[in-house]
Write a protein that holds these residues in place. Sequence first.
Motif, mmCIF file in Angstrom:
data_model
loop_
_atom_site.group_PDB
_atom_site.id
_atom_site.type_symbol
_atom_site.label_atom_id
_atom_site.label_comp_id
_atom_site.label_asym_id
_atom_site.label_seq_id
_atom_site.Cartn_x
_atom_site.Cartn_y
_atom_site.Cartn_z
ATOM 1 N N ASP A 148 0.825 -1.203 0.000
ATOM 2 C CA ASP A 148 0.000 0.000 0.000
ATOM 3 C C ASP A 148 0.864 1.259 0.000
ATOM 4 O OD1 ASP A 148 -2.988 0.397 0.120
ATOM 5 O OD2 ASP A 148 -2.401 1.827 1.682
ATOM 6 N N PHE A 149 1.987 1.208 0.711
ATOM 7 C CA PHE A 149 2.930 2.332 0.713
ATOM 8 C C PHE A 149 3.514 2.544 -0.684
ATOM 9 C CE2 PHE A 149 7.348 3.872 1.254
ATOM 10 C CZ PHE A 149 7.099 5.088 1.888
ATOM 11 N N CYS A 150 3.932 1.444 -1.333
ATOM 12 C CA CYS A 150 4.477 1.546 -2.690
ATOM 13 C C CYS A 150 3.407 2.004 -3.674
ATOM 14 C CB CYS A 150 5.057 0.205 -3.128
ATOM 15 S SG CYS A 150 6.539 -0.294 -2.217
ATOM 16 N N PHE A 151 2.166 1.543 -3.462
ATOM 17 C CA PHE A 151 1.085 1.981 -4.348
ATOM 18 C C PHE A 151 0.911 3.491 -4.270
ATOM 19 C CE2 PHE A 151 -3.207 3.279 -5.297
ATOM 20 C CZ PHE A 151 -3.496 2.607 -6.468
ATOM 21 N N TYR A 152 0.993 4.048 -3.070
ATOM 22 C CA TYR A 152 0.849 5.499 -2.928
ATOM 23 C C TYR A 152 1.854 6.225 -3.814
ATOM 24 C CZ TYR A 152 1.334 10.181 -0.999
ATOM 25 O OH TYR A 152 1.431 11.549 -0.876
ATOM 26 N N ILE B 149 3.434 -10.280 -2.762
ATOM 27 C CA ILE B 149 3.279 -8.914 -3.257
ATOM 28 C C ILE B 149 2.150 -8.854 -4.273
ATOM 29 C CG2 ILE B 149 4.416 -7.046 -4.525
ATOM 30 C CD1 ILE B 149 7.095 -8.103 -3.384
ATOM 31 N N GLY B 150 2.145 -9.821 -5.208
ATOM 32 C CA GLY B 150 1.108 -9.850 -6.225
ATOM 33 C C GLY B 150 -0.273 -10.045 -5.636
ATOM 34 N N VAL B 151 -0.392 -10.912 -4.644
ATOM 35 C CA VAL B 151 -1.689 -11.151 -4.005
ATOM 36 C C VAL B 151 -2.159 -9.904 -3.276
ATOM 37 C CG1 VAL B 151 -2.840 -12.446 -2.165
ATOM 38 C CG2 VAL B 151 -1.413 -13.648 -3.834
ATOM 39 N N ALA B 152 -1.264 -9.267 -2.524
ATOM 40 C CA ALA B 152 -1.634 -8.050 -1.791
ATOM 41 C C ALA B 152 -2.043 -6.947 -2.756
ATOM 42 C CB ALA B 152 -0.467 -7.583 -0.916
ATOM 43 N N TYR B 153 -1.338 -6.844 -3.870
ATOM 44 C CA TYR B 153 -1.670 -5.833 -4.879
ATOM 45 C C TYR B 153 -3.042 -6.102 -5.482
ATOM 46 C CZ TYR B 153 -1.386 -3.184 -9.249
ATOM 47 O OH TYR B 153 -1.643 -2.327 -10.293
ATOM 48 N N ALA B 154 -3.310 -7.359 -5.816
ATOM 49 C CA ALA B 154 -4.599 -7.708 -6.415
ATOM 50 C C ALA B 154 -5.745 -7.433 -5.442
ATOM 51 C CB ALA B 154 -4.594 -9.173 -6.835
ATOM 52 N N THR C 229 -5.623 1.381 -0.432
ATOM 53 C CA THR C 229 -6.549 0.926 0.605
ATOM 54 C C THR C 229 -6.575 1.907 1.764
ATOM 55 O OG1 THR C 229 -6.126 -1.384 0.017
ATOM 56 C CG2 THR C 229 -7.118 -0.970 2.169
ATOM 57 N N LEU C 230 -5.419 2.451 2.110
ATOM 58 C CA LEU C 230 -5.294 3.368 3.250
ATOM 59 C C LEU C 230 -5.152 4.802 2.765
ATOM 60 C CD1 LEU C 230 -2.739 1.286 5.360
ATOM 61 C CD2 LEU C 230 -5.234 1.274 5.556
ATOM 62 N N ILE C 231 -5.702 5.719 3.563
ATOM 63 C CA ILE C 231 -5.566 7.149 3.265
ATOM 64 C C ILE C 231 -4.502 7.782 4.152
ATOM 65 C CG2 ILE C 231 -7.223 8.134 4.924
ATOM 66 C CD1 ILE C 231 -6.947 8.972 1.133
ATOM 67 N N ILE C 232 -3.885 6.986 5.038
ATOM 68 C CA ILE C 232 -2.925 7.539 6.002
ATOM 69 C C ILE C 232 -1.700 8.125 5.314
ATOM 70 C CG2 ILE C 232 -3.668 6.066 7.909
ATOM 71 C CD1 ILE C 232 -1.312 4.227 7.293
ATOM 72 N N SER D 85 -5.765 -5.272 -3.083
ATOM 73 C CA SER D 85 -5.913 -3.825 -2.995
ATOM 74 C C SER D 85 -6.755 -3.288 -4.136
ATOM 75 C CB SER D 85 -4.530 -3.150 -3.011
ATOM 76 O OG SER D 85 -4.640 -1.737 -3.070
ATOM 77 N N LEU D 86 -6.510 -3.798 -5.346
ATOM 78 C CA LEU D 86 -7.301 -3.348 -6.500
ATOM 79 C C LEU D 86 -8.763 -3.771 -6.365
ATOM 80 C CD1 LEU D 86 -4.960 -3.861 -9.587
ATOM 81 C CD2 LEU D 86 -5.279 -1.842 -8.144
#
Length: 310
Positions: A118-122, A181-186, A235-238, A188-189
């Motif tokens: 989620d941090f990298c996605f930001y 990583i791929g599972v967490a990314y999916a 997922t997070l707005i923090i 999140s989407l």
Amino acid sequence: MAITDIMLSVLENSGLLPLWNLMAPWLALDERQLIFMVATPVFIAITAWEYLKLRHDPMLMDTHEAIRNFALGAGYQITEALFAGIIAFPVYALFYHYRLMDLELNWVSGFLTFLGVDFCFYWMHRASHRIRWFWAAHVVHHSSERMNFSTAMRQNATNIFNGGWMFYLPLALIGFNPVWIGVAYALSLVYQFFIHTTLVRQLPSWVELVFNTPSHHRVHHGRNPDYIDRNYGGTLIIWDRLFGTFTPEDAHNPPEYGITRPVYSNNLIVLWTHEYRDMFRDMAHPGALKSRLQHLWRPPEWERSDESSE
């Protein structure tokens, strides 16, 4: 002897077995795609439910555009399925091969994977708005002037070639398994699909404080001057709150959806490529090579001055 045993024997005799051992995990079924395959019927059902509620309001729902959004999403899924194993997975395998530590999957490492992704996605998402090369792929997601669940499916088939996946490579180098990583990314989407709607207004304050919500994401899709390039969270707005990019939705300033330079086309190829075309056209204008190349990494709105184009 099984076919796989024969293959492994041939690879061993040819000296290619180390390469096979490195690549084998990524040549199997891509867990991300499996998650999307399972989630797609849910997406379609939720979109149909929303459609029945909004179909009489052309400002919120357009049947042809909704169908086109799913077509855009299908193009994205096809190129991901065809090319991720060739382009991205070998690089992840290489980084993971030289990982700094070995991490076992447990509740702690699972949570850290989610947090890291989620941090990298930001930062990937922020770069997708502030670096024109990445914006050229991301712009299609913002070019709709409506906000509904089908908008979440509005993705670019060029994403895999664009390189946004590189933002997650440090996680593999640290020691997080690329499959995790791929599972967490999916996942999140999948979560982010549900925040593309006008039907959900404000959620409880503690949810709005921590998580990305429909309210926060409506701001992100707004082209109002106060809303442009805000609320990048997945997922997070923090992260937006920490890094100064958070803006709450203002009931007196409702979001106007779309981009500042609208592209009114029904052609999928045009929707996928128009910003690339404009970027390379700007680069082709006379000027020093260094200043021309800056169009690749400067913000989308950046223009060369007379001095830099000489």
